[in-house]
Design an enzyme around this catalytic site. Structure first.
Site, PDB file in Angstrom:
ATOM      1  N   LYS A 133       0.876  -1.182   0.000  1.00 23.59           N
ATOM      2  CA  LYS A 133       0.000   0.000   0.000  1.00 23.59           C
ATOM      3  C   LYS A 133       0.906   1.222   0.000  1.00 23.59           C
ATOM      4  CE  LYS A 133      -4.409   1.058   0.151  1.00 23.59           C
ATOM      5  NZ  LYS A 133      -5.575   0.343  -0.359  1.00 23.59           N
ATOM      6  N   ASP A 173      -6.916   4.299  -4.734  1.00 29.05           N
ATOM      7  CA  ASP A 173      -7.586   4.161  -3.437  1.00 29.05           C
ATOM      8  C   ASP A 173      -8.204   5.541  -3.182  1.00 29.05           C
ATOM      9  OD1 ASP A 173      -7.855   2.278  -0.974  1.00 29.05           O
ATOM     10  OD2 ASP A 173      -7.226   4.145  -0.057  1.00 29.05           O
TER      11      ASP A 173
HETATM   12  P1  NDP Z   1     -12.862   7.739  -3.032  1.00 30.67           P
HETATM   13  O1  NDP Z   1     -11.777   8.733  -2.851  1.00 30.67           O
HETATM   14  O2  NDP Z   1     -13.442   7.522  -4.366  1.00 30.67           O
HETATM   15  O3  NDP Z   1     -14.063   8.082  -2.035  1.00 30.67           O
HETATM   16  C1  NDP Z   1     -13.848   8.143  -0.664  1.00 30.67           C
HETATM   17  C2  NDP Z   1     -15.153   8.542   0.008  1.00 30.67           C
HETATM   18  O4  NDP Z   1     -14.990   8.404   1.416  1.00 30.67           O
HETATM   19  C3  NDP Z   1     -15.528   9.979  -0.243  1.00 30.67           C
HETATM   20  O5  NDP Z   1     -16.923  10.112  -0.210  1.00 30.67           O
HETATM   21  C4  NDP Z   1     -14.893  10.687   0.956  1.00 30.67           C
HETATM   22  O6  NDP Z   1     -15.486  11.916   1.308  1.00 30.67           O
HETATM   23  C5  NDP Z   1     -15.113   9.685   2.049  1.00 30.67           C
HETATM   24  N1  NDP Z   1     -14.062   9.842   3.067  1.00 30.67           N
HETATM   25  C6  NDP Z   1     -12.729   9.769   2.877  1.00 30.67           C
HETATM   26  N2  NDP Z   1     -12.084  10.005   4.014  1.00 30.67           N
HETATM   27  C7  NDP Z   1     -13.050  10.242   4.942  1.00 30.67           C
HETATM   28  C8  NDP Z   1     -13.027  10.534   6.320  1.00 30.67           C
HETATM   29  N3  NDP Z   1     -11.871  10.649   6.991  1.00 30.67           N
HETATM   30  N4  NDP Z   1     -14.217  10.683   6.964  1.00 30.67           N
HETATM   31  C9  NDP Z   1     -15.387  10.554   6.297  1.00 30.67           C
HETATM   32  N5  NDP Z   1     -15.475  10.292   4.982  1.00 30.67           N
HETATM   33  C10 NDP Z   1     -14.318  10.128   4.315  1.00 30.67           C
HETATM   34  O7  NDP Z   1     -12.284   6.370  -2.427  1.00 30.67           O
HETATM   35  P2  NDP Z   1     -12.772   4.889  -2.682  1.00 30.67           P
HETATM   36  O8  NDP Z   1     -14.237   4.855  -2.857  1.00 30.67           O
HETATM   37  O9  NDP Z   1     -11.906   4.294  -3.705  1.00 30.67           O
HETATM   38  O10 NDP Z   1     -12.367   4.190  -1.298  1.00 30.67           O
HETATM   39  C11 NDP Z   1     -13.266   4.119  -0.191  1.00 30.67           C
HETATM   40  C12 NDP Z   1     -12.824   3.031   0.758  1.00 30.67           C
HETATM   41  O11 NDP Z   1     -12.782   1.772   0.048  1.00 30.67           O
HETATM   42  C13 NDP Z   1     -11.421   3.195   1.356  1.00 30.67           C
HETATM   43  O12 NDP Z   1     -11.394   2.649   2.648  1.00 30.67           O
HETATM   44  C14 NDP Z   1     -10.554   2.342   0.432  1.00 30.67           C
HETATM   45  O13 NDP Z   1      -9.353   1.927   1.060  1.00 30.67           O
HETATM   46  C15 NDP Z   1     -11.492   1.174   0.189  1.00 30.67           C
HETATM   47  N6  NDP Z   1     -11.197   0.377  -0.997  1.00 30.67           N
HETATM   48  C16 NDP Z   1     -11.219   0.920  -2.240  1.00 30.67           C
HETATM   49  C17 NDP Z   1     -10.973   0.123  -3.338  1.00 30.67           C
HETATM   50  C18 NDP Z   1     -11.120   0.628  -4.725  1.00 30.67           C
HETATM   51  O14 NDP Z   1     -11.099  -0.187  -5.641  1.00 30.67           O
HETATM   52  N7  NDP Z   1     -11.286   1.924  -4.946  1.00 30.67           N
HETATM   53  C19 NDP Z   1     -10.591  -1.294  -3.195  1.00 30.67           C
HETATM   54  C20 NDP Z   1     -10.665  -1.787  -1.830  1.00 30.67           C
HETATM   55  C21 NDP Z   1     -10.925  -0.956  -0.789  1.00 30.67           C
HETATM   56  P3  NDP Z   1     -14.678  13.282   1.070  1.00 30.67           P
HETATM   57  O15 NDP Z   1     -14.760  13.506  -0.402  1.00 30.67           O
HETATM   58  O16 NDP Z   1     -15.396  14.293   1.881  1.00 30.67           O
HETATM   59  O17 NDP Z   1     -13.265  13.028   1.555  1.00 30.67           O
END
Ligand code: NDP
Length: 454
Positions: A133, A173
């Site tokens: 990561k 991510d």
């Molecule tokens: P994105 O950046 O596309 O979206 C992240 C979302 O989570 C946004 O809505 C963001 O809101 C919110 N968010 C981020 N940080 C915080 C926080 N500290 N508190 C509250 N809301 C938060 O990321 P992904 O959708 O790709 O990833 C989301 C999760 O899924 C993560 O945990 C990631 O590790 C996991 N994941 C993703 C994969 C992928 O293929 N993309 C694969 C496996 C796991 P805001 O815009 O306000 O920050």
């Protein structure tokens, strides 16, 4: 709940004391290790092949960690300094593989927890991928296109020397979507003078795979579908809470709509919206545009569609059948888990990595809810990344239908492995967390034992 014998509890305490001593202040890393070790330590007591080889002690030390300076210039000419990281956790069963996260909250402790989890998750997919990561404390929010491009180019100017199709293959991510992966891959290609599949999540025009964008969210819903089926239930008609509004949340909602469920919430770090009638495909399309093109905030949904917006809150107090936390780590506390249980929730499938605090997991398991931990529930993303690597090696592209069939099979296999290792008691309750931890561990541990002492 994971009830340990006094001997196992003492062994776990001793092990965790050493982990905390060697990794001071890294609370998220401690949390992830504890969650895994609580199942592995009892399991290896009767298996000297793993215990004497000190596999778990080795697995809490990443193979290596690279930390570097990322200097870049904003449009107004000012110079900025961020920190870049890559945690290469384990390549026991394949090249390091795992996403890059760009978010101001990124620390070494967070990336170490994510890399540790990734090793078990990748093993669970059945594909030959190790765990890693990386990322940076850079915040793409509010930056111009050219600022994001310059940052990505600077970041890759250092990272490229640690990557390679047989060495380390990152992906996206939080904060690293299609745009950032494109800038990163472009810079890699330029410096290395090689067009290889060294990143996944690439655009379809340059080696990307169909279904990769959808895979994590779709997979997270497939996992829930399989858990329900195992209990003789179906997903259609179920009311679902989803947090986040990024990649994983959007495609979780999309698959829920396809399967006839009713997703009613979305969130971002500022608050959540509640759409009691259900988010439909048209409204979801609007969200995709909001997030991917206009890069706006979820509260705009409330204004657009005349629904409630809850500033500074998370959705877990809304009554539901199923919950899909898809934003970030530790977004469900023990208290919030009690709201879910008391309001009738029967299943949780974790789209985000480690979104439930330990007290929340204890609450879900004590109430015997179906609880799919992230390393199983969100493994669909990395599984399709693995298939992107395969397609790149073969220099061909599979169709959307073929890939969706592969994804569905991978998720079914993960479910079955969890059942194999996690079925407990007379009522066949499945402890999916235990199942995922043990199934993920065994493959990596067997490879490590075979390599001898290293
Ligand atoms: P994105 O950046 O596309 O979206 C992240 C979302 O989570 C946004 O809505 C963001 O809101 C919110 N968010 C981020 N940080 C915080 C926080 N500290 N508190 C509250 N809301 C938060 O990321 P992904 O959708 O790709 O990833 C989301 C999760 O899924 C993560 O945990 C990631 O590790 C996991 N994941 C993703 C994969 C992928 O293929 N993309 C694969 C496996 C796991 P805001 O815009 O306000 O920050």
């Amino acid at each position: 709940m994971n009830t340990l014998s006094p001997r196992d509890a003492a062994a776990l305490d001793e092990f965790m004391a050493e982990v905390k001593h060697r990794n001071p202040g890294e609370t998220e890393f401690h949390q992830a290790v504890q969650e895994v070790a609580a199942h592995i330590i009892p399991f290896i007591q009767a298996k000297p092949v793993y215990k004497d080889a000190r596999i778990i002690e080795r697995l809490v030390e990443p193979d290596r960690i690279v930390i570097f300076r990322v200097t870049w210039q904003s449009d107004d000419g000012r110079i900025h300094v961020n920190r870049g990281y890559r945690v290469q956790h384990s390549n026991a069963i394949g090249p390091y593989k795992g996403g890059l996260r760009f978010h101001p909250s990124v620390t070494l402790a967070i990336l170490k927890f994510l890399a540790f989890e990734q090793t078990f998750k990748n093993s669970l997919t059945g594909l030959p991928m190790g765990g890693g990561k990386g990322g940076s404390d850079f915040d793409p929010k509010g930056k111009s296109e050219t600022e994001v491009m310059r940052f990505c180019q600077s970041f890759m100017s250092e990272l490229y020397r640690h990557l390679g199709p047989y060495t380390d293959v990152p992906a996206g991510d939080i904060g690293v979507g299609a745009r950032e992966v494109s800038y990163l891959f472009g810079q890699y290609k330029r410096i290395a003078n090689q067009f290889t599949g060294v990143l996944t999540g690439k655009g379809l025009a340059f080696g990307g795979s169909e279904i990769r964008v959808e895979a994590t969210g779709y997979g997270c819903v497939y996992m829930m579908e399989d858990m329900l089926k195992h209990r003789g239930q179906a997903i259609d008609g179920k009311t679902c809470l989803v947090s986040g509004s990024g990649n994983v949340a959007q495609y979780t909602v999309e698959k829920l709509i396809h399967l006839g469920a009713r997703p009613v919430t979305l969130s971002d770090s500022a608050g959540f919206i509640f759409d009691p009638g259900g988010i439909d495909q048209e409204r979801l399309q609007w969200v995709k545009e909001l997030k991917e093109v206009r890069r706006g905030r979820i509260k705009e949904y409330a204004r657009e569609f005349g629904v409630e917006y809850y500033e500074g809150q998370r959705p877990w107090a809304i009554p539901c059948d199923l919950a899909f936390p898809c934003a970030t780590q530790n977004e469900i506390t023990g208290e919030e888990a009690k709201h879910l249980v008391n309001n009738g929730c029967i299943g949780i499938s974790e789209g985000a990595n480690m979104p439930s605090e330990q007290e929340a997991i204890d609450t879900f398991q004590a109430a015997r809810l179906m609880f799919a931990p992230s390393k199983a529930a969100n493994a669909g993303g990395v599984a399709v990344s693995g298939l992107e690597m395969t397609q790149n090696s073969m220099r061909l592209s599979w169709s959307r239908d073929e890939l969706n069939t592969h994804l569905r099979e991978v998720m079914r296999d993960i479910h079955n492995r969890c059942v194999q290792y996690g079925a407990e008691g007379d009522d066949h309750y499945v402890n999916y967390l235990k199942g995922a931890n043990l199934a993920g561990f065994v493959k990596v541990a067997d490879a490590m034992v075979s390599y001898g002492v290293m």
